[in-house]
Design a protein around this motif. Structure first.
Motif, PDB file in Angstrom:
ATOM      1  N   MET A 190     -38.242  45.038  20.298  1.00 29.49           N
ATOM      2  CA  MET A 190     -37.451  46.010  19.536  1.00 29.49           C
ATOM      3  C   MET A 190     -35.949  45.771  19.767  1.00 29.49           C
ATOM      4  N   ILE A 191     -35.186  45.807  18.694  1.00 32.20           N
ATOM      5  CA  ILE A 191     -33.747  45.555  18.774  1.00 32.20           C
ATOM      6  C   ILE A 191     -33.031  46.832  19.198  1.00 32.20           C
ATOM      7  N   MET A 192     -32.256  46.759  20.280  1.00 31.41           N
ATOM      8  CA  MET A 192     -31.479  47.896  20.759  1.00 31.41           C
ATOM      9  C   MET A 192     -30.023  47.651  20.403  1.00 31.41           C
ATOM     10  N   LEU A 193     -29.510  48.458  19.467  1.00 26.89           N
ATOM     11  CA  LEU A 193     -28.152  48.284  19.004  1.00 26.89           C
ATOM     12  C   LEU A 193     -27.640  49.610  18.487  1.00 26.89           C
ATOM     13  N   SER A 194     -26.406  49.947  18.856  1.00 36.91           N
ATOM     14  CA  SER A 194     -25.819  51.213  18.424  1.00 36.91           C
ATOM     15  C   SER A 194     -25.250  51.077  17.015  1.00 36.91           C
ATOM     16  N   SER A 195     -25.287  52.176  16.281  1.00 33.17           N
ATOM     17  CA  SER A 195     -24.721  52.186  14.933  1.00 33.17           C
ATOM     18  C   SER A 195     -23.206  52.220  15.006  1.00 33.17           C
ATOM     19  N   LEU A 196     -22.554  51.748  13.966  1.00 30.89           N
ATOM     20  CA  LEU A 196     -21.105  51.841  13.874  1.00 30.89           C
ATOM     21  C   LEU A 196     -20.705  53.298  13.633  1.00 30.89           C
ATOM     22  N   PRO A 197     -19.457  53.652  13.942  1.00 29.24           N
ATOM     23  CA  PRO A 197     -19.032  55.058  13.792  1.00 29.24           C
ATOM     24  C   PRO A 197     -19.248  55.615  12.386  1.00 29.24           C
ATOM     25  N   ILE A 198     -19.029  54.787  11.370  1.00 28.51           N
ATOM     26  CA  ILE A 198     -19.167  55.253   9.991  1.00 28.51           C
ATOM     27  C   ILE A 198     -20.280  54.461   9.319  1.00 28.51           C
ATOM     28  N   GLY A 199     -21.322  55.167   8.905  1.00 24.11           N
ATOM     29  CA  GLY A 199     -22.418  54.526   8.193  1.00 24.11           C
ATOM     30  C   GLY A 199     -22.230  54.636   6.678  1.00 24.11           C
ATOM     31  N   LEU A 200     -22.966  53.839   5.941  1.00 28.20           N
ATOM     32  CA  LEU A 200     -22.882  53.836   4.486  1.00 28.20           C
ATOM     33  C   LEU A 200     -24.277  53.892   3.884  1.00 28.20           C
ATOM     34  N   SER A 201     -24.368  54.550   2.750  1.00 28.61           N
ATOM     35  CA  SER A 201     -25.625  54.524   2.009  1.00 28.61           C
ATOM     36  C   SER A 201     -25.713  53.227   1.224  1.00 28.61           C
ATOM     37  N   LEU A 202     -26.923  52.822   0.929  1.00 24.14           N
ATOM     38  CA  LEU A 202     -27.169  51.558   0.241  1.00 24.14           C
ATOM     39  C   LEU A 202     -27.417  51.815  -1.238  1.00 24.14           C
ATOM     40  N   TYR A 203     -26.665  51.126  -2.080  1.00 25.52           N
ATOM     41  CA  TYR A 203     -26.902  51.229  -3.520  1.00 25.52           C
ATOM     42  C   TYR A 203     -28.193  50.484  -3.871  1.00 25.52           C
ATOM     43  N   PRO A 204     -28.957  50.970  -4.838  1.00 21.69           N
ATOM     44  CA  PRO A 204     -30.190  50.262  -5.230  1.00 21.69           C
ATOM     45  C   PRO A 204     -29.898  48.833  -5.664  1.00 21.69           C
ATOM     46  N   GLY A 205     -30.573  47.888  -5.027  1.00 22.15           N
ATOM     47  CA  GLY A 205     -30.401  46.486  -5.372  1.00 22.15           C
ATOM     48  C   GLY A 205     -29.188  45.821  -4.755  1.00 22.15           C
ATOM     49  N   GLU A 206     -28.436  46.527  -3.914  1.00 18.34           N
ATOM     50  CA  GLU A 206     -27.222  45.936  -3.338  1.00 18.34           C
ATOM     51  C   GLU A 206     -27.580  44.775  -2.421  1.00 18.34           C
ATOM     52  N   THR A 207     -26.803  43.719  -2.499  1.00 21.14           N
ATOM     53  CA  THR A 207     -27.061  42.542  -1.677  1.00 21.14           C
ATOM     54  C   THR A 207     -26.618  42.782  -0.238  1.00 21.14           C
ATOM     55  N   PRO A 208     -27.239  42.094   0.728  1.00 18.68           N
ATOM     56  CA  PRO A 208     -26.797  42.240   2.127  1.00 18.68           C
ATOM     57  C   PRO A 208     -25.328  41.895   2.321  1.00 18.68           C
ATOM     58  N   ALA A 209     -24.828  40.875   1.614  1.00 18.05           N
ATOM     59  CA  ALA A 209     -23.420  40.487   1.757  1.00 18.05           C
ATOM     60  C   ALA A 209     -22.492  41.593   1.275  1.00 18.05           C
ATOM     61  N   SER A 210     -22.855  42.259   0.181  1.00 19.52           N
ATOM     62  CA  SER A 210     -22.040  43.350  -0.341  1.00 19.52           C
ATOM     63  C   SER A 210     -22.034  44.528   0.628  1.00 19.52           C
ATOM     64  N   TYR A 211     -23.214  44.874   1.138  1.00 23.69           N
ATOM     65  CA  TYR A 211     -23.282  46.005   2.085  1.00 23.69           C
ATOM     66  C   TYR A 211     -22.534  45.673   3.369  1.00 23.69           C
ATOM     67  N   TRP A 212     -22.685  44.460   3.851  1.00 22.51           N
ATOM     68  CA  TRP A 212     -21.996  44.025   5.075  1.00 22.51           C
ATOM     69  C   TRP A 212     -20.478  44.136   4.916  1.00 22.51           C
ATOM     70  N   SER A 213     -19.951  43.672   3.777  1.00 23.96           N
ATOM     71  CA  SER A 213     -18.512  43.734   3.537  1.00 23.96           C
ATOM     72  C   SER A 213     -18.016  45.174   3.502  1.00 23.96           C
ATOM     73  N   ARG A 214     -18.749  46.044   2.831  1.00 22.50           N
ATOM     74  CA  ARG A 214     -18.336  47.447   2.755  1.00 22.50           C
ATOM     75  C   ARG A 214     -18.414  48.118   4.114  1.00 22.50           C
ATOM     76  N   LEU A 215     -19.447  47.774   4.879  1.00 20.79           N
ATOM     77  CA  LEU A 215     -19.612  48.379   6.205  1.00 20.79           C
ATOM     78  C   LEU A 215     -18.471  47.979   7.141  1.00 20.79           C
ATOM     79  N   CYS A 216     -18.083  46.713   7.101  1.00 22.46           N
ATOM     80  CA  CYS A 216     -16.970  46.252   7.932  1.00 22.46           C
ATOM     81  C   CYS A 216     -15.657  46.888   7.489  1.00 22.46           C
TER      82      CYS A 216
END
Length: 299
Positions: free
Chosen positions: A1-27
């Motif tokens: 099991m991966i143990m990792l803390s969430s970043l201070p600000i989380g984001l919801s995922l748009y339907p069909g959003e690519t991992p690269a798009s979500y990663w960029s927005r999260l950063c």
């Protein structure tokens, strides 16, 4: 099991959003450079590639963004490709049905730049705007465009045909060969103008009744040119006429029946001027029309 803390600000995922798009927005929302966050992940897992590759760390990104387990995998095409990066996606029966990423309608994305990988055409049905290119065109007065987008979202999506697919490009080429003076190969204004014609013709050209004929390798170039010309001509006359041509297609031994016309599947014959223009491109267009996955039915 991966143990990792969430970043201070989380984001919801748009339907069909690519991992690269979500990663960029999260950063961006957490004011952290993508390279710095990736280096932190690599210190935890040395198996990750040196280059920032979000699709290689889906589980980590889900934890960082506070997403449910498997959310990124589910919304970016379901099953992952077993071929990995060594095989081109067009050779994978699963990956070839996933359309190339496109930018979501800015109104739907609240002004953000969201990249999605799903069956998505140039018209936003919710806001009734053309949003495929920098030109934001109002299509509320063009019901044929809205109907064409519904065809993209419905029958064509079920066949694995998206707007930038080889099938749609083949339909545009056939329209040009049939009527060279119409200028349907243009972009921007002409693309918006002829959008509905291209999509409606693509739906006819990828119909299983026609595809079953195109899949027969013994059908010659002249017969192919005649079929394609008949389909484009009937399409210009209306949907009912085009369906009549599809219903009349029948392969009997060495002959092909196109409505009331019977032609040999091999050998030359007299062609109309538009069919003559299609002759040299007939086999290439057939290959493009067979790009999508089709369930063959009995002929």
């Amino acid at each position: 099991m991966i143990m990792l803390s969430s970043l201070p600000i989380g984001l919801s995922l748009y339907p069909g959003e690519t991992p690269a798009s979500y990663w960029s927005r999260l950063c961006a929302v957490n004011a952290i450079a993508e390279k710095d966050l990736w280096l932190a992940l690599r210190k935890r897992d040395r198996a990750l590639p040196i280059r920032v590759t979000p699709r290689s760390a889906l589980a980590y990104i889900e934890l960082l963004g506070g997403l449910a387990t498997g959310a990124l995998l589910h919304d970016t095409g379901g099953l992952a490709c077993g071929h990995g990066g060594a095989t081109r996606q067009v050779e994978c029966p699963t990956c070839r049905l996933i359309p190339p990423p496109v930018v979501l309608c800015k109104r739907c994305a609240s002004g953000h730049r969201i990249v999605v990988a799903r069956m998505h055409g140039p018209v936003c049905l919710r806001h009734r705007r053309w949003c495929s290119n920098p030109d934001d065109v109002d299509v509320i007065a063009r019901p044929d465009h809205l109907a064409a987008q519904r065809v993209l979202n419905g029958p064509l999506a079920a066949r694995g045909v998206h707007y930038r697919s080889p099938e749609v490009r083949a339909a545009a080429e056939l329209l040009t060969l049939h009527s060279p003076g119409d200028g349907v190969e243009g972009v921007n204004e002409d693309e918006v103008r002829f959008f509905s014609r291209r999509v409606r013709l693509t739906a006819l050209l990828t119909d299983s009744r026609l595809v079953n004929i195109l899949m027969v390798p013994t059908v010659g170039t002249y017969a192919l040119a005649m079929i394609l010309d008949q389909i484009v001509t009937a399409h210009a006359m209306g949907h009912r006429a085009a369906l009549g041509v599809l219903d009349g297609l029948q392969l009997q031994g060495r002959e092909l029946r196109i409505g009331t016309c019977v032609v040999p599947i091999q050998g030359g014959r007299t062609l109309t001027p538009s069919a003559q223009r299609m002759l040299d491109r007939a086999k290439t267009i057939r290959a493009h029309l067979l790009h999508h996955r089709v369930e063959p039915v009995a002929r």
